[in-house]
Design a protein around this motif. Structure first.
Motif, PDB file in Angstrom:
ATOM      1  N   UNK A 416      68.244  76.118  14.488  1.00 56.31           N
ATOM      2  CA  UNK A 416      69.162  76.546  13.438  1.00 56.31           C
ATOM      3  C   UNK A 416      70.588  76.162  13.804  1.00 56.31           C
ATOM      4  N   UNK A 417      70.732  74.925  14.332  1.00 53.45           N
ATOM      5  CA  UNK A 417      72.061  74.402  14.619  1.00 53.45           C
ATOM      6  C   UNK A 417      72.667  73.793  13.372  1.00 53.45           C
ATOM      7  N   UNK A 418      73.542  72.812  13.563  1.00 53.20           N
ATOM      8  CA  UNK A 418      74.225  72.211  12.414  1.00 53.20           C
ATOM      9  C   UNK A 418      73.241  71.544  11.460  1.00 53.20           C
ATOM     10  N   UNK A 419      72.282  70.782  12.005  1.00 52.46           N
ATOM     11  CA  UNK A 419      71.291  70.110  11.153  1.00 52.46           C
ATOM     12  C   UNK A 419      70.292  71.112  10.610  1.00 52.46           C
ATOM     13  N   UNK A 420      69.826  72.017  11.470  1.00 48.79           N
ATOM     14  CA  UNK A 420      68.837  72.997  11.035  1.00 48.79           C
ATOM     15  C   UNK A 420      69.320  73.880   9.901  1.00 48.79           C
ATOM     16  N   UNK A 421      70.602  74.238   9.920  1.00 48.67           N
ATOM     17  CA  UNK A 421      71.146  75.069   8.849  1.00 48.67           C
ATOM     18  C   UNK A 421      71.103  74.340   7.508  1.00 48.67           C
ATOM     19  N   UNK A 422      71.451  73.059   7.524  1.00 50.64           N
ATOM     20  CA  UNK A 422      71.420  72.282   6.277  1.00 50.64           C
ATOM     21  C   UNK A 422      69.999  72.184   5.725  1.00 50.64           C
ATOM     22  N   UNK A 423      69.040  71.938   6.619  1.00 50.34           N
ATOM     23  CA  UNK A 423      67.647  71.834   6.185  1.00 50.34           C
ATOM     24  C   UNK A 423      67.161  73.165   5.622  1.00 50.34           C
ATOM     25  N   UNK A 424      67.474  74.254   6.338  1.00 46.32           N
ATOM     26  CA  UNK A 424      67.008  75.577   5.904  1.00 46.32           C
ATOM     27  C   UNK A 424      67.564  75.937   4.531  1.00 46.32           C
ATOM     28  N   UNK A 425      68.831  75.681   4.311  1.00 45.20           N
ATOM     29  CA  UNK A 425      69.438  76.032   3.024  1.00 45.20           C
ATOM     30  C   UNK A 425      68.893  75.164   1.890  1.00 45.20           C
ATOM     31  N   UNK A 426      68.595  73.901   2.206  1.00 42.81           N
ATOM     32  CA  UNK A 426      68.024  73.028   1.181  1.00 42.81           C
ATOM     33  C   UNK A 426      66.593  73.461   0.829  1.00 42.81           C
ATOM     34  N   UNK A 479      64.618  70.048  14.420  1.00 39.61           N
ATOM     35  CA  UNK A 479      66.036  69.764  14.177  1.00 39.61           C
ATOM     36  C   UNK A 479      66.905  69.968  15.406  1.00 39.61           C
ATOM     37  N   UNK A 480      66.318  70.282  16.555  1.00 41.68           N
ATOM     38  CA  UNK A 480      67.129  70.473  17.762  1.00 41.68           C
ATOM     39  C   UNK A 480      67.656  69.122  18.247  1.00 41.68           C
ATOM     40  N   UNK A 481      68.847  69.078  18.862  1.00 37.37           N
ATOM     41  CA  UNK A 481      69.452  67.797  19.252  1.00 37.37           C
ATOM     42  C   UNK A 481      68.862  67.183  20.510  1.00 37.37           C
ATOM     43  N   UNK A 482      68.122  67.953  21.305  1.00 36.33           N
ATOM     44  CA  UNK A 482      67.568  67.448  22.553  1.00 36.33           C
ATOM     45  C   UNK A 482      66.237  66.741  22.273  1.00 36.33           C
ATOM     46  N   UNK A 483      66.265  65.399  22.268  1.00 40.08           N
ATOM     47  CA  UNK A 483      65.082  64.631  21.915  1.00 40.08           C
ATOM     48  C   UNK A 483      63.926  64.796  22.877  1.00 40.08           C
ATOM     49  N   UNK A 484      64.220  64.891  24.168  1.00 40.54           N
ATOM     50  CA  UNK A 484      63.138  64.999  25.149  1.00 40.54           C
ATOM     51  C   UNK A 484      62.499  66.391  25.107  1.00 40.54           C
ATOM     52  N   UNK A 504      60.982  64.453  13.549  1.00 45.61           N
ATOM     53  CA  UNK A 504      61.843  64.889  14.647  1.00 45.61           C
ATOM     54  C   UNK A 504      63.180  64.166  14.600  1.00 45.61           C
ATOM     55  N   UNK A 505      64.107  64.688  15.377  1.00 47.08           N
ATOM     56  CA  UNK A 505      65.477  64.169  15.429  1.00 47.08           C
ATOM     57  C   UNK A 505      65.740  63.549  16.794  1.00 47.08           C
ATOM     58  N   UNK A 506      66.471  62.428  16.826  1.00 49.18           N
ATOM     59  CA  UNK A 506      66.786  61.769  18.096  1.00 49.18           C
ATOM     60  C   UNK A 506      68.207  61.240  18.068  1.00 49.18           C
ATOM     61  N   UNK A 507      68.739  60.960  19.274  1.00 53.09           N
ATOM     62  CA  UNK A 507      70.096  60.426  19.405  1.00 53.09           C
ATOM     63  C   UNK A 507      70.139  59.087  20.128  1.00 53.09           C
ATOM     64  N   UNK A 508      68.990  58.597  20.577  1.00 51.97           N
ATOM     65  CA  UNK A 508      68.972  57.326  21.302  1.00 51.97           C
ATOM     66  C   UNK A 508      67.623  56.661  21.125  1.00 51.97           C
ATOM     67  N   UNK A 509      67.558  55.357  21.442  1.00 49.62           N
ATOM     68  CA  UNK A 509      66.289  54.627  21.361  1.00 49.62           C
ATOM     69  C   UNK A 509      65.274  55.201  22.331  1.00 49.62           C
ATOM     70  N   UNK A 510      65.733  55.642  23.502  1.00 48.01           N
ATOM     71  CA  UNK A 510      64.817  56.225  24.490  1.00 48.01           C
ATOM     72  C   UNK A 510      64.177  57.504  23.949  1.00 48.01           C
ATOM     73  N   UNK A 511      64.971  58.328  23.252  1.00 42.65           N
ATOM     74  CA  UNK A 511      64.418  59.547  22.666  1.00 42.65           C
ATOM     75  C   UNK A 511      63.438  59.220  21.546  1.00 42.65           C
TER      76      UNK A 511
END
Length: 552
Positions: A416-426, A479-484, A504-511
């Motif tokens: 329920x971070x920044x991305x999770x809040x947007x998804x939940x409200x939508x 929606x958590x930012x930690x890909x691993x 899922x959500x990722x921030x890098x190619x490795x994730x």
């Protein structure tokens, strides 16, 4: 030789820190240990090159300023007030306990009570730099326990500011021939309170408007270089001005400057711009601490040194743990606070220096404080690794929402971070039934306040997933930012419901590769989606032109 002491100190400190930090990393030990050893090697108590200790201390102070500015960027006034119920009584109680323990040791060593008071006070205050490095390493700076630990240290800093102002007056009263007078203590106390209050009023009423306006003007110039310079000017300028005008610490001034800037939309960019300098000067801080350490103390005063380290690492940590538990907080928060305080740092050095200059603390006390600081800072990363639960570990009992046994084909949302809040409200707006899994108590409370069904637990734990009915769900949105860490959630969910659709959500190619390997059906990476969206918008005008040409 064509060099200055400043250049020689910076070069020697950074080069030696790199060598020893690399060695520590190779041995799978915290780089902080390497930085401290680097300081010993360039210090005055070992053969070879000796860096300028005064310059190193000033460079380290810049690191503290930038670090506290960074903390302020992530720590709003609302967050500070939110933890006052535990930070204020906890910090004051822990300072009192550690000071009494230090006075007990000083009494055993034959020192007078005032020397014992200064010695105990120096042992009671933790290093902000060490704490933040540990919290950042565990990824918990912006969690409830991270905010409590930082708030605790802010209260400690305020107490130390008061102590630094009162100590000269106290020394004069206790060492003078005239009988002690309450006026001699109350006048400096009132003056300090007036100065701190004035500083807070200026920051909250004036700087709160001027700083955002100035930065927005800089942003509109389009110059990234000018923006970076503006951020540094605000951090260092406010810190220096607070010390000169209001007699508060550099760290406190920088913290409030960052806290004000953190309330603006430019906080993320400001954080990124100050990060490289903050890291470099933080390294110099640890080097400067290492330079103060005299290895002879270990041989000359072994038993007092062991007792000093035990007070720092064990005594005040146990006191902090008991205080937090007595205030009805969880074991995880209490153990994090205890581990955070198992070291001493910047204010300890300042108190030791002031105490010796006022002739109220013996040189042996100063040496014990410095040695205790070095050893406790060296031990602290290991204490965190051994005792503090990491963010992805199962540490709290599962707290499910209402009965979910009747749910079918629903959505399970993790985070329920920044991305999770947007998804939940939508999802709520589209009237799609979903269950939210959130492991942070404050975020879970916010979600419940908005009317969402929340499972309070960690999604890595199969029990949390089952409480959310993942075996009957149609989709799992991570929606958590930690890909691993998200990969561990994917793996756990697949074991329960092999056919569930996972995004899922990722921030890098490795994730991305990690999540896909674990079984995520779709992985969204921010940079790719932004590029795709921009290209799609560029394609629309062309398509419209072709359509109009066809009609002609």
């Amino acid at each position: 030789m064509h060099h200055t002491p400043l250049i020689a100190t910076i070069v020697a400190g950074l080069v030696m820190a790199f060598i020893m930090g690399s060695l520590a990393h190779k041995l799978k030990v915290s780089p902080i240990a390497g930085y401290l050893l680097a300081g010993i090697f360039v210090g005055p108590f070992t053969p070879g090159f000796v860096a300028d200790g005064d310059l190193a201390a000033e460079l380290a102070e810049i690191g503290v300023i930038l670090l506290m500015f960074g903390v302020g960027l992530h720590f709003s006034l609302r967050d500070l007030l939110a933890v006052k119920g535990v930070a204020v009584p906890g910090a004051i109680g822990q300072i009192a306990g550690a000071t009494l323990m230090g006075m007990g040791l000083s009494w055993a060593l034959g020192w007078d009570p005032l020397a014992g008071f200064v010695f105990g006070l120096a042992l009671s205050v933790a290093s902000t730099v060490v704490l933040l490095r540990a919290l950042q390493g565990f990824g918990i700076v912006d969690t409830e326990r991270g905010r409590i630990a930082v708030g605790w240290l802010i209260v400690e800093d305020l107490v130390m500011v008061l102590a630094l102002v009162l100590l000269p007056a106290l020394a004069e009263v206790m060492k003078g021939d005239a009988p002690a007078s309450w006026t001699a203590l109350l006048v400096p106390l009132a003056q300090t309170a007036f100065k701190v209050t004035g500083f807070l009023v200026v920051m909250l009423l004036v700087a709160r408007r001027v700083i955002p306006m100035a930065l927005h003007w800089v942003v509109h110039t389009g110059s990234r270089e000018l923006f970076r310079l503006a951020v540094l000017a605000i951090a260092l300028g406010v810190a220096f001005g607070a010390a000169v005008v209001f007699d508060v610490s550099f760290a406190l001034g920088a913290f409030f400057a960052g806290m004000i800037l953190g309330e603006t939309p430019l906080s993320r960019q400001a954080t990124e711009e100050t990060l490289p300098l903050r890291d470099a000067f933080a390294v110099l801080f640890f080097v400067s601490v290492g330079m103060l350490f005299n290895p002879a103390v270990v041989v000359e005063q072994p038993l007092p040194l062991i007792a000093t380290v035990l007070i720092i690492v064990l005594g005040k940590s146990v006191a902090a743990y008991l205080i937090v538990r007595a205030l009805k907080y969880s074991h995880r928060i209490a153990i994090t606070a205890a581990a955070s305080l198992a070291q001493i740092g910047e204010f300890s050095f300042i108190l030791a220096t002031l105490g010796t200059s006022l002739a109220i603390l013996p040189a042996a006390g100063r040496d014990l404080i410095l040695a205790g600081a070095l050893l406790s800072i060296l031990f602290n990363p290991f204490i965190f690794n051994w005792f503090v639960p990491k963010r992805q570990e199962k540490t709290d009992p599962i707290e499910p929402p209402v009965d979910t046994s009747d749910l079918r084909d629903h959505v399970v949302l993790v985070g329920f971070g920044r991305v999770g809040k947007l998804i939940a409200r939508d999802l709520l707006a589209k009237q799609r039934r979903f269950i939210l899994i959130e492991d942070q108590a404050d975020m879970a409370r916010d979600a419940k306040a908005e009317g969402f069904d929340v499972v309070r637990g960690n999604a890595v734990d199969p029990e949390a997933l089952k409480a959310a009915g993942v075996e009957r769900a149609a989709r799992l949105l991570i929606a958590i930012p930690e890909g691993f860490e998200g990969g561990a959630v994917v793996e756990a969910a697949r074991a329960i419901n092999p056919g569930i659709a996972i995004v899922a959500r990722a921030h890098s190619d490795a994730e991305v590769e990690h999540l896909e390997a674990k079984g995520a059906g779709e992985v969204v990476m921010g940079e790719r989606e932004i590029a795709s969206r921009m290209l799609s918008l560029c394609a629309v005008p062309g398509a419209r032109r072709r359509s109009r040409a066809g009609k002609r």
